[in-house]
Structure formats: C-alpha cells, structure tokens
Design a protein around this motif. Structure first.
Motif, mmCIF file in Angstrom:
data_model
loop_
_atom_site.group_PDB
_atom_site.id
_atom_site.type_symbol
_atom_site.label_atom_id
_atom_site.label_comp_id
_atom_site.label_asym_id
_atom_site.label_seq_id
_atom_site.Cartn_x
_atom_site.Cartn_y
_atom_site.Cartn_z
ATOM 1 N N UNK A 19 61.996 29.533 39.964
ATOM 2 C CA UNK A 19 63.001 28.364 40.560
ATOM 3 C C UNK A 19 64.413 29.142 40.280
ATOM 4 N N UNK A 20 64.377 29.674 39.094
ATOM 5 C CA UNK A 20 65.720 30.307 38.456
ATOM 6 C C UNK A 20 65.919 31.493 39.626
ATOM 7 N N UNK A 21 65.093 32.372 39.814
ATOM 8 C CA UNK A 21 65.066 33.332 40.388
ATOM 9 C C UNK A 21 65.312 33.071 42.088
ATOM 10 N N UNK A 22 64.781 31.956 42.461
ATOM 11 C CA UNK A 22 65.110 31.611 43.804
ATOM 12 C C UNK A 22 66.270 31.061 44.061
ATOM 13 N N UNK A 23 66.798 30.371 43.194
ATOM 14 C CA UNK A 23 68.237 29.850 43.271
ATOM 15 C C UNK A 23 69.341 31.039 43.082
ATOM 16 N N UNK A 24 68.995 31.992 42.175
ATOM 17 C CA UNK A 24 69.869 33.164 42.280
ATOM 18 C C UNK A 24 70.039 34.041 43.371
ATOM 19 N N UNK A 25 68.944 33.995 44.034
ATOM 20 C CA UNK A 25 68.635 34.751 45.427
ATOM 21 C C UNK A 25 69.320 34.097 46.385
ATOM 22 N N UNK A 26 69.323 32.617 46.632
ATOM 23 C CA UNK A 26 69.994 32.048 47.457
ATOM 24 C C UNK A 26 71.539 32.198 47.152
ATOM 25 N N UNK A 28 73.126 34.487 46.121
ATOM 26 C CA UNK A 28 73.454 36.027 46.728
ATOM 27 C C UNK A 28 73.002 36.287 47.736
ATOM 28 N N UNK A 29 72.629 35.410 48.628
ATOM 29 C CA UNK A 29 72.160 35.814 49.896
ATOM 30 C C UNK A 29 70.996 36.750 50.141
ATOM 31 N N UNK A 30 70.161 36.686 49.190
ATOM 32 C CA UNK A 30 68.978 37.457 49.198
ATOM 33 C C UNK A 30 67.861 36.378 49.528
ATOM 34 N N UNK A 31 66.571 37.021 49.573
ATOM 35 C CA UNK A 31 65.286 36.718 49.560
ATOM 36 C C UNK A 31 64.646 36.642 48.353
ATOM 37 N N UNK A 32 63.786 35.772 47.941
ATOM 38 C CA UNK A 32 63.026 35.705 46.613
ATOM 39 C C UNK A 32 62.060 36.984 46.724
ATOM 40 N N UNK A 33 61.489 37.204 47.801
ATOM 41 C CA UNK A 33 60.582 38.298 48.008
ATOM 42 C C UNK A 33 61.308 39.726 47.662
ATOM 43 N N UNK A 217 71.828 39.626 37.144
ATOM 44 C CA UNK A 217 71.038 40.848 37.701
ATOM 45 C C UNK A 217 70.777 40.727 39.023
ATOM 46 N N UNK A 218 70.398 39.547 39.395
ATOM 47 C CA UNK A 218 69.929 39.254 41.018
ATOM 48 C C UNK A 218 71.270 39.395 41.902
ATOM 49 N N UNK A 223 66.169 44.614 41.551
ATOM 50 C CA UNK A 223 64.660 44.370 42.508
ATOM 51 C C UNK A 223 63.821 43.937 41.480
ATOM 52 N N UNK A 224 63.719 44.375 40.138
ATOM 53 C CA UNK A 224 62.848 43.879 39.174
ATOM 54 C C UNK A 224 63.461 43.242 37.937
#
Length: 240
Positions: A19-26, A28-33, A217-218, A223-224
């Motif tokens: 959930x944290x990664x998904x929120x960070x991606x959102x 940053x305008x990135x996809x969680x994948x 970082x995101x 990427x990792x």
C-alpha cells in the motif's frame, strides 16, 4: 510464535508495504508495477522466506554470506531471485556467486575481476549493480562505513563489468546517508543512473530506498526497494 501467527503477521506487513509503494507511485505519477520489493531477510529464518514466497514475494535479499548461503540452499526448491545487498569481501565471491542472481554492492575493480572469475568457474551468470557512495563523510569514518564507489568512478566500473564474461551490468545501488534529506541523496543517484543508462540502455535498475525512506526513493525513480524491518520486524526479534 506459531507458524500460522507468523504468516498472518507477515501477510499484514506485506500488505502495508504494498500500500505504501502504491501510494508513493501514485504521488510520483508512476505505476506500482515499475517498482519491485526485495525482502531483506537477514537475521530471520528460512521459514520466513518460505512464507513470503507463498505470499507472492520472489525477490529475497541478504547482506552476509555466512547467513545467506545456507538459507539459499534450504530454499533452493523455491522460484526465487537472490540479491546480495551487503558489503562484499573479495574472498566471499566464490561462495556468493553460487546462489546470488544479483550483487548490489560492486564498488571496486578487484571485486569485478574476482566475481567474473568465480562466476565462470561456477558455470553461472551474475547481474551486477554499481554501488554509489552518496555520503563522502562515510569514507572518513564520521558516520561509519557505508561502502560504494565515488560517482566519478562509476563509468569505469560499469565498463569493467560489461567486459567481464559471465557478468552483466544491471544498474546502480545506493544507501541514503543517515543524516539529511534522502531526496537530495536520491537525486544524486538518479543523475548517476541517467548517465549510466545513456551509455548502457539495458542498465535500468535503480536499487534505492529501505523501510524508512521508500517514498523518497520511489519519487526519485527507484526500481527496486530493499525492505527489511517494515516486512519482517525489528532486527534481533526471536521468531519461533
């Protein structure tokens, strides 16, 4: 703690991390994948690795060969990608290349040569990341050793990795300094990564961010992510 209780705990922790990664991606305008989570399982047993594998985690990180080697052997029946993320002594290269798929901490030419020699002898291939030192004060022992090459030395190390049969250049890795804004540090890493990718388009890995600074970082293009505490709990916790 019973096995079922530990599974419940790890599942909850993993969900929170995702959930944290998904929120960070959102944000940053990135996809969680675009972001992979490496479960850093140091000081935790192989049984935790198995539980995480059942929960869908395929990337496992270790930072000490004496712990990683037997753990990888015990889990060799699992379809996992093993990442060696700690400082690597040259005399441990022979052991590490037998199980690691990716070494994140390549920071000197002698290590490149030894990894190449050992991986060829083992009949395997190995992806290498150049570890970048984002904290010059660490070299003086002010904040403790963190490892990593000076940014100016990254092109030479990358060239050496690419020239070594059995090794492939994956990208870069760094640890944010203990003090200061991690975003500023990850900006410096992104500049190094962008320069490297301009020379080697396949070197797309940016290994940056841990439990405490994954959002930064995101935001700065990781990427990792190397996640330990947020997934497994505080180090030193005895798990039955």
């Amino acid at each position: 703690m019973s096995g079922e209780a530990r599974r419940t705990q790890l599942a909850a922790n993993l969900q929170q991390v995702r959930e944290r990664v998904a929120a960070a991606c959102t944000a940053a305008g990135r996809r969680p994948e675009e972001v992979r989570v490496i479960a850093v399982t140091k000081q935790y047993p192989a049984s935790d690795v198995r539980i995480l594998a059942e929960l869908g985690v395929r990337d496992v990180g270790e930072n000490r060969d004496q712990e990683a080697a037997p753990k990888a052997t015990e889990c060799r029946d699992l379809d996992l990608v093993w990442h060696f993320v700690g400082q690597l002594q040259t005399n441990k290269a022979r052991s590490v290349v037998r199980y690691a798929d990716v070494v994140h901490s390549v920071d000197r030419l002698r290590l490149v040569t030894e990894l190449g020699r050992r991986v060829r002898a083992a009949g395997r291939t190995l992806t290498c990341l150049v570890q970048v030192n984002l904290d010059p004060e660490s070299e003086q022992g002010v904040l403790g050793p963190r490892g990593g090459a000076d940014p100016a030395d990254v092109p030479g190390l990358a060239e050496a990795i690419e020239a070594e049969e059995g090794l492939s250049l994956g990208g870069v890795m760094a640890v944010a300094p203990r003090q200061g804004d991690p975003r500023a540090a990850f900006d410096r890493l992104k500049a190094v990564a962008d320069d490297l990718q301009a020379r080697y388009p396949h070197a797309t890995v940016v290994s940056a961010g841990m439990s405490g600074d994954l959002e930064a970082a995101v935001e700065r293009g990781a990427t990792h992510l190397r996640i330990g505490t947020a997934l497994l709990g505080n180090r030193g916790l005895i798990v039955g």
